[in-house]
Write an enzyme that holds these catalytic residues in place. Sequence first.
Site, PDB file in Angstrom:
ATOM      1  N   LYS A  25       0.713  -1.257  -0.249  1.00  0.00           N
ATOM      2  CA  LYS A  25       0.129   0.010  -0.103  1.00  0.00           C
ATOM      3  C   LYS A  25       1.018   1.355  -0.116  1.00  0.00           C
ATOM      4  O   LYS A  25       0.571   2.268  -0.562  1.00  0.00           O
ATOM      5  CB  LYS A  25      -0.746  -0.435   1.129  1.00  0.00           C
ATOM      6  N   ARG A  95      -3.921   2.918   8.624  1.00  0.00           N
ATOM      7  CA  ARG A  95      -4.419   1.447   7.545  1.00  0.00           C
ATOM      8  C   ARG A  95      -2.672   1.067   7.866  1.00  0.00           C
ATOM      9  O   ARG A  95      -1.905   0.946   7.584  1.00  0.00           O
ATOM     10  CB  ARG A  95      -4.772   1.896   6.646  1.00  0.00           C
ATOM     11  N   GLY A 104      -8.371  -7.329   4.524  1.00  0.00           N
ATOM     12  CA  GLY A 104      -9.378  -7.414   5.552  1.00  0.00           C
ATOM     13  C   GLY A 104      -8.412  -8.397   6.889  1.00  0.00           C
ATOM     14  O   GLY A 104      -9.273  -8.446   7.334  1.00  0.00           O
ATOM     15  N   MET A 106      -5.972  -7.596   9.154  1.00  0.00           N
ATOM     16  CA  MET A 106      -5.158  -6.974  10.162  1.00  0.00           C
ATOM     17  C   MET A 106      -6.590  -5.164   9.696  1.00  0.00           C
ATOM     18  O   MET A 106      -7.451  -5.265   9.317  1.00  0.00           O
ATOM     19  CB  MET A 106      -3.437  -6.054   9.014  1.00  0.00           C
ATOM     20  N   ARG A 345      -2.990  -1.171  -6.261  1.00  0.00           N
ATOM     21  CA  ARG A 345      -2.098  -2.720  -6.228  1.00  0.00           C
ATOM     22  C   ARG A 345      -2.994  -3.440  -7.507  1.00  0.00           C
ATOM     23  O   ARG A 345      -3.771  -3.119  -8.325  1.00  0.00           O
ATOM     24  CB  ARG A 345      -2.544  -3.695  -5.052  1.00  0.00           C
ATOM     25  N   HIS A 467     -15.722  -8.173   1.034  1.00  0.00           N
ATOM     26  CA  HIS A 467     -14.520  -9.047   1.968  1.00  0.00           C
ATOM     27  C   HIS A 467     -14.235 -10.879   1.083  1.00  0.00           C
ATOM     28  O   HIS A 467     -13.808 -10.996   0.923  1.00  0.00           O
ATOM     29  CB  HIS A 467     -15.239  -8.912   3.747  1.00  0.00           C
ATOM     30  N   SER A 783      15.880 -41.360 -10.527  1.00  0.00           N
ATOM     31  CA  SER A 783      14.532 -40.749  -9.651  1.00  0.00           C
ATOM     32  C   SER A 783      13.981 -40.365  -8.776  1.00  0.00           C
ATOM     33  O   SER A 783      14.161 -41.832  -7.808  1.00  0.00           O
ATOM     34  CB  SER A 783      13.110 -41.586 -10.709  1.00  0.00           C
ATOM     35  N   CYS A 850       9.537 -37.579  -8.519  1.00  0.00           N
ATOM     36  CA  CYS A 850       8.220 -38.097  -8.865  1.00  0.00           C
ATOM     37  C   CYS A 850       8.099 -37.844  -7.510  1.00  0.00           C
ATOM     38  O   CYS A 850       9.024 -37.505  -6.280  1.00  0.00           O
ATOM     39  CB  CYS A 850       8.121 -39.376  -9.313  1.00  0.00           C
ATOM     40  N   TYR A 870      13.928 -33.163 -15.047  1.00  0.00           N
ATOM     41  CA  TYR A 870      13.048 -32.796 -15.000  1.00  0.00           C
ATOM     42  C   TYR A 870      11.997 -33.520 -13.647  1.00  0.00           C
ATOM     43  O   TYR A 870      12.490 -33.851 -12.749  1.00  0.00           O
ATOM     44  CB  TYR A 870      12.272 -34.008 -15.716  1.00  0.00           C
TER      45      TYR A 870
END
Length: 894
Positions: A25, A95, A104, A106, A345, A467, A783, A850, A870
């Site tokens: 912010k 704020r 919402g 804080m 934002r 909200h 793997s 994997c 991979y």
Amino acid sequence: MSEVYRFSKTVTDGDGTMRGLLGGKGAGLAEMCRMGVPVPPGFTISTRCCISYLDEGGQLPEDVRADVMEKMKWLEAELGKSLSGDGPPLLLSVRSGARVSMPGMMDTILNLGLNDRTVAKLAEQSGNERFAYDSFRRFIQMYSNVVLGLSHSDFERILEDVREDEGVDLDSQISLDGLKRIVEEYKDLVLEETDQAFPEDPYDQLWGAINAVFESWNNDRAILYRKINNIDHKWGTAVNVQSMVFGNMGDSSGTGVCFSRDPSTGEPGPYGEYLRNAQGEDVVAGIRTPFKIDDPNDPESMAACWPEVYQQLLDTLGVLEKHFGDMQDTEFTVENGRLFLLQTRNGKRTSRASLRIAIDLYKEGLIDKHDAVRKVEPDSMSQLLASEFDQDAKQKLLDSGRLLGRGLNAGPGAATGVVTLSAEKAVELQEEGIPVILVREETSPEDIAGMHVSSGILTQRGGMTSHAAVVARGMGKPCVVGCTTMVVHTAEAAIQFGKRTIREGAFISIDGTTGEILEGKIPTTASPLIQQLSAGTVEPGSEGEQFALLMSWVDEIAKIKVRTNADAPADAKIARLLGAVGIGLCRTEHMFFGEDRIQHVRKMILAADESTRNEALAALQPFQENDFYELFKEMNGMPVTIRLLDPPLHEFLPHGDSLIEGLAHSMGITSTAVRHRVKDLEEANPMLGHRGCRLGISHPSIYRMQVAAIVGAVVRARAEGIDAQAEIMVPLVGAQAELDKVKASIQPVVREADLDLPIGTMIEIPRAALTADEIAESADFFSFGTNDLTQCGMGLSRDDSGSFLPLYIDAGIYARDPFKSIDQKGIGKLVSMAADMGRKTRPGIKLGVCGEHGGDPDSIRFFYKVGLDYVSCSPYRVPIAKLAAARASLEEGA
């Protein structure tokens, strides 16, 4: 060095690159000021101060207090107003602002600086006494809740009593006398609850507000939100102290939230809501249902009521979007016809919107391919593949009169669950495995835990920027808000639609795409994207085309490839449609459980002699061969890594009396004999017992049968022109000699067919990682089975650790669940070490991973740094893994 940064049209200390220090912010406010966007001036107290404040037990350093006082003098001079009330009153908003949006979670305080003296001055200066007292009652309520810790509901009851006494429906309709009565009753309540009068000194109010915002970084809902979204607890929040502008000064004033594009669909153009004669909390809290920014059919829309301000807002959104290169989410206030922006934002959005916005921004020339890939969060892709309601089943409910009502379609997707009227109840039911729809009049930040576990969210009040809507979209939850035909009766544990009452615990279904609410359950079908890809009906401009274009960019960028874990042709087909370049794990044991083959498996296990065992294996081989053949057909030209039998044998045997008796009868032996064999095969810890390669060494005929089936499938497929690329993986190897023993048994089967198939191993126990240099002498590939490597390496059982792992995470012992995201310092070190040692022995060895970690973006980033070739994951996580792999490559080049 100053920790307090000014922002105004004349002096701005920070900029948009300083998110870590100023929070999102504060950085946005500083950047807008530098751009010349109309922003009320103020200053930001850095996130470093928050961490220092919390570390020091709630004490603001004296040098920071002095710096704040200096910046207050600057702000008073900038505006020609005074916080102390010596001149025209200066009122403030205080704020929070973390570096990433936590909507919402804080605390915020508006209208700070009002007391009995300044409220009179504000009334005199504005010529609007009603506005002054409306602001005062708002301030007392908000400050008392946030700073003094009093219950919001106690103040709401006073407000409701006055509305009822005056016979009005809205707060904005309360008379001046009613507002003055509210102010006095509010102050009486504070005195009664705290034994102290409401603070009159504006600087006492300011210090209390700053401390409260810092404290709110560690409130329960903020902590839970950070856990859910993997936000670092050490970041802290900034505090933004900003001069107030007022949307509650009458019908020429108002407040709203506006996106530069639709956050649900990504469609270009303004998307938002506003309220006249209101302040920001009225919109985001869902207390009043707002009007659209732009609706040609609504005379109450902003475009119709304030055309000049609307056009100014549109122009500003365009400037912001071009500057930031992304869809913007803005908060604005209009004070007597003058527009001010309070925040901008990058807007939260659904996966569908995220995909379209990335593609559209590229086509509009605002970003390049790399930026487009960065715009789409990997985990958000799962929403794009989520199921939707079966339309025939839904239509049947509609035709039978089961439509309960409609609301605003705030979060796309389909959800069925039992009506649940509290967040606590939702958590309780979810732990029992019951799907829930959280139903509230309007959600608040305290509902975050219930929202997280719910299948969907439904509210009586609120708009598309309430909200519930914002948080649900961020979580990817189906959500319907503002269903004004529904009444929530919390005390009666029921909701009502006209004359129809639905009790808590009854099933309802919500369609977050259409806004419909229906009574009963509805089955789901594949997502539109999956349907398009499967049917080959991708049309220009469609979601399928957008997905294909994004994946083509991903393929250009990513250095680490993505395979899939698949044992069935249907899974392999889906994975290939979604961009998998092979199968990294085919679990052959999954093929043993079919009704047409499980009896043969059991006969093989229970065989009293080698002849009987070979007979059972011979019966199994055609099934296995056909399974592999079907996979090769789906993955034509792509590698298919087939893991030989891994689990212990007792998992295949029956345990129920009727099943045991049936098996005994079919084999011509007694039930007692079967039970004895089942007992003989049971192990205290089967994870570490007679399984994997140990089973292949004890019973080599099992692995020879499986390899013969692989060989047969390869020969058959290649004879039909299918490029079958089989890789044989030996599980649970901990010593080179084990792999050598298994290879000596199975290689003759491969060579007899004149084939040269790679034979490798799964690195899944610590000894394999520690001796990887030796094992690499015998293995064509590694793997990493990081699921079992985590279990063995950390001494944790996936099946049993759920009872205490959350406590470890809460206590900070583990940052995250190590089964969801790899433990990089411990297990990750084993992976890195084994990879390095394996490559030293065999420079060209292929390395993959994997298991569940193969679909986790943070784990993939780590595997990329290790240099694996991979990762392999479940079919529906393939796009997530591909996008994460591309972003890992981009991070390296950044």
